[in-house]
Design an enzyme around this catalytic site. Structure first.
Site, PDB file in Angstrom:
ATOM      1  N   LYS A 116       0.826  -1.217   0.000  1.00 25.27           N
ATOM      2  CA  LYS A 116       0.000   0.000   0.000  1.00 25.27           C
ATOM      3  C   LYS A 116       0.855   1.259   0.000  1.00 25.27           C
ATOM      4  O   LYS A 116       0.454   2.273  -0.563  1.00 25.27           O
ATOM      5  CB  LYS A 116      -1.001  -0.011   1.166  1.00 25.27           C
ATOM      6  N   LYS A 198      -3.477 -10.732  -7.473  1.00 24.68           N
ATOM      7  CA  LYS A 198      -4.727 -10.887  -6.732  1.00 24.68           C
ATOM      8  C   LYS A 198      -5.855 -10.026  -7.327  1.00 24.68           C
ATOM      9  O   LYS A 198      -5.595  -8.895  -7.734  1.00 24.68           O
ATOM     10  CB  LYS A 198      -4.450 -10.456  -5.277  1.00 24.68           C
ATOM     11  N   LYS A 201     -10.339  -4.865  -5.554  1.00 23.21           N
ATOM     12  CA  LYS A 201     -11.373  -3.901  -5.904  1.00 23.21           C
ATOM     13  C   LYS A 201     -10.775  -2.554  -6.284  1.00 23.21           C
ATOM     14  O   LYS A 201     -11.414  -1.748  -6.931  1.00 23.21           O
ATOM     15  CB  LYS A 201     -12.416  -3.760  -4.796  1.00 23.21           C
TER      16      LYS A 201
HETATM   17  P1  ATP Z   1      -8.186  -4.161  -1.978  1.00 26.87           P
HETATM   18  O1  ATP Z   1      -8.839  -5.100  -2.952  1.00 26.87           O
HETATM   19  O2  ATP Z   1      -8.697  -2.776  -2.105  1.00 26.87           O
HETATM   20  O3  ATP Z   1      -6.703  -4.298  -1.972  1.00 26.87           O
HETATM   21  P2  ATP Z   1      -8.935  -6.021  -0.057  1.00 26.87           P
HETATM   22  O4  ATP Z   1     -10.095  -6.538  -0.821  1.00 26.87           O
HETATM   23  O5  ATP Z   1      -7.706  -6.829  -0.014  1.00 26.87           O
HETATM   24  O6  ATP Z   1      -8.634  -4.578  -0.542  1.00 26.87           O
HETATM   25  P3  ATP Z   1     -10.626  -6.107   2.245  1.00 26.87           P
HETATM   26  O7  ATP Z   1     -11.817  -5.547   1.595  1.00 26.87           O
HETATM   27  O8  ATP Z   1     -10.470  -5.663   3.621  1.00 26.87           O
HETATM   28  O9  ATP Z   1      -9.314  -5.749   1.464  1.00 26.87           O
HETATM   29  O10 ATP Z   1     -10.673  -7.698   2.225  1.00 26.87           O
HETATM   30  C1  ATP Z   1     -11.700  -8.367   2.863  1.00 26.87           C
HETATM   31  C2  ATP Z   1     -11.491  -9.837   2.850  1.00 26.87           C
HETATM   32  O11 ATP Z   1     -11.441 -10.344   1.515  1.00 26.87           O
HETATM   33  C3  ATP Z   1     -10.192 -10.307   3.527  1.00 26.87           C
HETATM   34  O12 ATP Z   1     -10.479 -11.441   4.308  1.00 26.87           O
HETATM   35  C4  ATP Z   1      -9.309 -10.682   2.367  1.00 26.87           C
HETATM   36  O13 ATP Z   1      -8.398 -11.695   2.723  1.00 26.87           O
HETATM   37  C5  ATP Z   1     -10.311 -11.188   1.352  1.00 26.87           C
HETATM   38  N1  ATP Z   1      -9.826 -11.019  -0.025  1.00 26.87           N
HETATM   39  C6  ATP Z   1      -9.501  -9.868  -0.634  1.00 26.87           C
HETATM   40  N2  ATP Z   1      -9.144 -10.077  -1.919  1.00 26.87           N
HETATM   41  C7  ATP Z   1      -9.242 -11.420  -2.121  1.00 26.87           C
HETATM   42  C8  ATP Z   1      -9.009 -12.278  -3.261  1.00 26.87           C
HETATM   43  N3  ATP Z   1      -8.610 -11.788  -4.436  1.00 26.87           N
HETATM   44  N4  ATP Z   1      -9.220 -13.599  -3.115  1.00 26.87           N
HETATM   45  C9  ATP Z   1      -9.634 -14.106  -1.928  1.00 26.87           C
HETATM   46  N5  ATP Z   1      -9.878 -13.356  -0.834  1.00 26.87           N
HETATM   47  C10 ATP Z   1      -9.684 -12.029  -0.912  1.00 26.87           C
END
Ligand code: ATP
Ligand code: LTN
Length: 335
Positions: A116, A198, A201
């Site tokens: 980040k 990964k 969003k």
């Molecule tokens: P960003 O996508 O903005 O980097 P994020 O999605 O990683 O943010 P959170 O919204 O807090 O952050 O994630 C919420 C949950 O979703 C966490 O448990 C995270 O491990 C899970 N998660 C996020 N992205 C993935 C993915 N691509 N595959 C599986 N699990 C995910």
């Protein structure tokens, strides 16, 4: 443990509409975890969201949408405590205390901080750095035994365990040391455009992710554009990340095993594979979307959930906080 039941905590940031990755890696597992067996707390972690700059009106809207998506996906707010993190001030209070039990070296090793800070080089703030202490506070306040998350959060969970053990070693058994809970599939859904990355969003390329509120035709179009490879073979291997990701997604939404999926797709071309995966995702998300839009029209009900659950969360959180404050030596309150 809380009231004789195992306790469970998890949360998601309200930084955008959540993706299929968030759903398969976290939310779907939450729904499958039994609220009879666990005392469940699912927070919209809005305090975490401001570690990167947010537009206030947008943040408010997204936080509410996320809370409604929790319910729409199948979490019953009567049985699961669904609330905004910012409504329970114990989170910030415990986070401060835990800051004082966490080393700079530990925080420096966190890969999410490194990622980040690289992404937001103009705003590497102290909150971004101490973020894992707030996350530890979230979990430890509710004496969580298990924390269901995607694999990217495992490192933060390990740090939470270290902080809890450190604190317990000094002051006695104050915190439950939590275990990470990873689902069987979908723990890391990859980008549809760069399948070695990964699905996120915050990805600027909208074709890289499926958002939970994407319309069916948008979902189908994004899958059609998904990046695969050129050899035409449907196989589940690391050297075929695009195809592997599509199979993982399919297994995640249909609850099938990789073997079953491979059998179903035997002899098919990539075009049909993408279509089948797209259709399966639409079938999974459509009922969630319908319920979400119903809830959006039911303001009073959602407001009631927000109020009641914040009170419930506050009750448990403050119990732990008071205990911690006493242990570290803060003067007792005069009644
Ligand atoms: P960003 O996508 O903005 O980097 P994020 O999605 O990683 O943010 P959170 O919204 O807090 O952050 O994630 C919420 C949950 O979703 C966490 O448990 C995270 O491990 C899970 N998660 C996020 N992205 C993935 C993915 N691509 N595959 C599986 N699990 C995910
Ligand atoms: N750090 C997580 C979100 C998060 C969380 C938590 C997850 C904040 N507090 C407590 C589980 C438990 C993320 O960025 N995905």
């Amino acid at each position: 443990m809380l009231d004789g039941k195992k306790s469970l905590f998890s949360g998601m940031q309200a930084t955008g509409t959540i993706t299929l990755g968030n759903y398969l890696g976290a939310l779907k597992n939450w729904v499958e975890l039994d609220s009879e067996e666990y005392q469940c707390f699912y927070s919209v972690v809005d305090l975490h969201s401001i570690t990167v700059r947010q537009d206030p009106a947008e943040l408010r809207k997204r936080a509410r949408n996320l809370l409604m998506l929790y319910i729409a996906a199948g979490l019953d707010p009567e049985k699961n405590c669904i609330y905004y993190q910012s409504h329970v001030s114990a989170h910030t209070e415990l986070a401060w205390i835990l800051n004082c039990f966490t080393y700079m070296g530990e925080l420096n090793r966190m890969t999410q901080f490194k990622d980040k800070s690289a992404k937001h080089a103009d705003n590497i703030n102290a909150g971004l750095f101490t973020y894992p202490c707030l996350m530890a506070a979230d979990i430890l306040l509710y004496q969580a035994d298990v924390v269901p998350v995607g694999i990217d959060q495992k490192q933060h969970l390990e740090l939470t365990r270290d902080i809890a053990e450190r604190f317990n070693n000094i002051y006695g058994e104050v915190f439950t040391v939590p275990e990470v809970y990873l689902g069987k599939v979908g723990t890391k859904v990859m980008s549809l455009q760069e399948p070695t990355k990964k699905m996120s969003k915050s990805d600027e390329n909208a074709n890289a992710h499926i958002l939970l509120l994407d319309e069916p035709d948008v979902i189908m179009r994004k899958f059609k554009k998904a990046v695969t490879d050129s050899d035409g073979e449907i196989a589940y291997r690391e050297d075929k990340p695009g195809i592997k990701n599509l199979i993982d997604i399919y297994c995640g939404v249909t609850n099938s095993t990789v073997e079953q999926a491979l059998k179903e797709f035997e002899g098919l071309g990539y075009g049909v594979l993408k279509e089948r995966v797209g259709e399966a995702v639409v079938a999974e998300l459509k009922p969630i979307q319908d319920k979400f839009y119903d809830l959006s029209k039911n303001k009073d009900y959602v407001d009631k959930v927000i109020k009641e659950n914040a009170e419930k969360a506050g009750y448990y959180a403050n119990k732990t906080l008071r205990k911690v404050q006493k242990k570290v030596g803060f003067p007792e309150r005069v009644r």
